[in-house]
Motif scaffolding. Structure first.
Motif, short mmCIF file in Angstrom:
data_model
loop_
_atom_site.label_atom_id
_atom_site.label_comp_id
_atom_site.label_asym_id
_atom_site.label_seq_id
_atom_site.Cartn_x
_atom_site.Cartn_y
_atom_site.Cartn_z
N LEU A 9 -6.91 26.79 -11.08
CA LEU A 9 -7.67 26.62 -9.63
C LEU A 9 -8.40 25.21 -9.45
N ILE A 10 -9.37 24.88 -10.68
CA ILE A 10 -10.01 23.85 -10.84
C ILE A 10 -9.05 22.47 -10.71
N LEU A 11 -7.86 22.43 -11.38
CA LEU A 11 -6.95 21.64 -11.30
C LEU A 11 -6.20 21.48 -9.96
N CYS A 12 -6.08 22.59 -9.33
CA CYS A 12 -5.23 22.75 -8.00
C CYS A 12 -6.20 22.13 -6.91
N ILE A 13 -7.35 22.53 -6.93
CA ILE A 13 -7.83 22.19 -5.70
C ILE A 13 -8.25 20.65 -5.41
N PRO A 14 -8.67 20.06 -6.26
CA PRO A 14 -8.88 18.44 -6.12
C PRO A 14 -7.66 17.77 -5.87
N SER A 15 -6.48 18.10 -6.82
CA SER A 15 -5.33 17.74 -6.49
C SER A 15 -4.64 17.57 -5.23
N GLY A 16 -4.66 18.87 -4.76
CA GLY A 16 -4.24 19.37 -3.57
C GLY A 16 -4.80 18.54 -2.39
N ILE A 17 -6.07 18.57 -2.46
CA ILE A 17 -6.55 17.57 -1.47
C ILE A 17 -6.25 16.14 -1.58
N LEU A 18 -6.22 15.47 -2.63
CA LEU A 18 -5.82 14.05 -3.05
C LEU A 18 -4.05 14.00 -2.55
N ALA A 19 -3.45 14.70 -2.98
CA ALA A 19 -1.98 14.73 -2.38
C ALA A 19 -2.09 14.95 -0.80
N PHE A 20 -2.92 15.83 -0.13
CA PHE A 20 -2.81 15.74 1.24
C PHE A 20 -3.25 14.45 2.00
N TYR A 21 -4.14 13.93 1.43
CA TYR A 21 -4.80 12.61 1.91
C TYR A 21 -3.89 11.69 1.73
N CYS A 22 -3.08 11.30 0.58
CA CYS A 22 -2.14 10.45 0.43
C CYS A 22 -0.87 10.78 1.01
N TYR A 23 -0.69 11.98 1.43
CA TYR A 23 0.50 12.05 2.39
C TYR A 23 0.08 11.55 3.76
N LEU A 24 -0.83 11.80 4.34
CA LEU A 24 -1.26 11.31 5.59
C LEU A 24 -1.46 9.89 5.66
N ARG A 25 -1.98 9.30 4.55
CA ARG A 25 -1.86 7.64 4.55
C ARG A 25 -0.48 7.27 4.59
N LEU A 26 0.20 7.83 3.94
CA LEU A 26 1.78 7.32 3.81
C LEU A 26 2.34 7.51 5.15
N PRO A 36 0.90 -1.17 -0.02
CA PRO A 36 -0.09 0.14 0.10
C PRO A 36 0.77 1.23 -0.15
N LEU A 37 2.06 1.14 0.41
CA LEU A 37 2.90 2.24 0.49
C LEU A 37 3.07 2.94 -1.04
N ALA A 38 3.70 1.95 -1.83
CA ALA A 38 3.78 2.21 -3.29
C ALA A 38 2.47 2.74 -3.93
N TYR A 39 1.38 2.30 -3.57
CA TYR A 39 0.12 2.54 -4.02
C TYR A 39 0.00 3.91 -3.71
N TYR A 40 0.08 4.39 -2.57
CA TYR A 40 -0.17 5.71 -2.01
C TYR A 40 1.01 6.70 -2.64
N PHE A 41 2.10 6.45 -2.61
CA PHE A 41 3.12 7.09 -3.04
C PHE A 41 2.86 7.50 -4.41
N LYS A 42 2.70 6.54 -5.25
CA LYS A 42 2.35 6.95 -6.84
C LYS A 42 1.19 7.96 -7.02
N TYR A 43 0.13 7.92 -5.99
CA TYR A 43 -0.79 8.77 -6.45
C TYR A 43 -0.59 10.18 -5.63
N PHE A 44 0.37 10.04 -4.51
CA PHE A 44 0.82 11.41 -3.84
C PHE A 44 1.64 12.07 -4.79
N THR A 45 2.48 11.44 -5.64
CA THR A 45 3.47 11.92 -6.39
C THR A 45 2.81 12.56 -7.79
#
Length: 85
Positions: A57-74, A14-23
């Motif tokens: 902004l439309i590109l930035c907001i959901p990707s920022g939320i996803l990056a934050f979520y994946c970072y927390l999961r990592l 799962p670390l590789a999975y979340y790291f991929k999506y975080f990146t």
């Protein structure tokens, strides 16, 4: 490495999975943020500037939320591994 092996590695680790999506989401966030900064600094005030900034902004907001979520999961997965040892 074949594509099927890569898929198996992501599912088993799962670390590789979340790291991929975080990146991917962090790079998309930076692309959106860079678009907003570029548009605000270098383009003259116009409707086109506003549309490009909105697109960034439309590109930035959901990707920022996803990056934050994946970072927390990592982070939590690494802490869990540390506590288990």
């Amino acid at each position: 490495m074949s594509k099927s092996n890569n898929q198996k590695d992501l599912k088993s680790n799962p670390l590789a999975y979340y790291f991929k999506y975080f990146t991917l989401s962090a790079l998309t966030f930076l692309l959106g943020l860079g678009t907003v900064v570029y548009v605000e600094l270098l383009l003259p005030e116009s409707e086109r500037q506003e549309w490009l900034a909105l697109t960034g902004l439309i590109l930035c907001i959901p990707s920022g939320i996803l990056a934050f979520y994946c970072y927390l999961r990592l982070l939590f997965a690494r802490l869990q591994q540390f506590m288990d040892k």
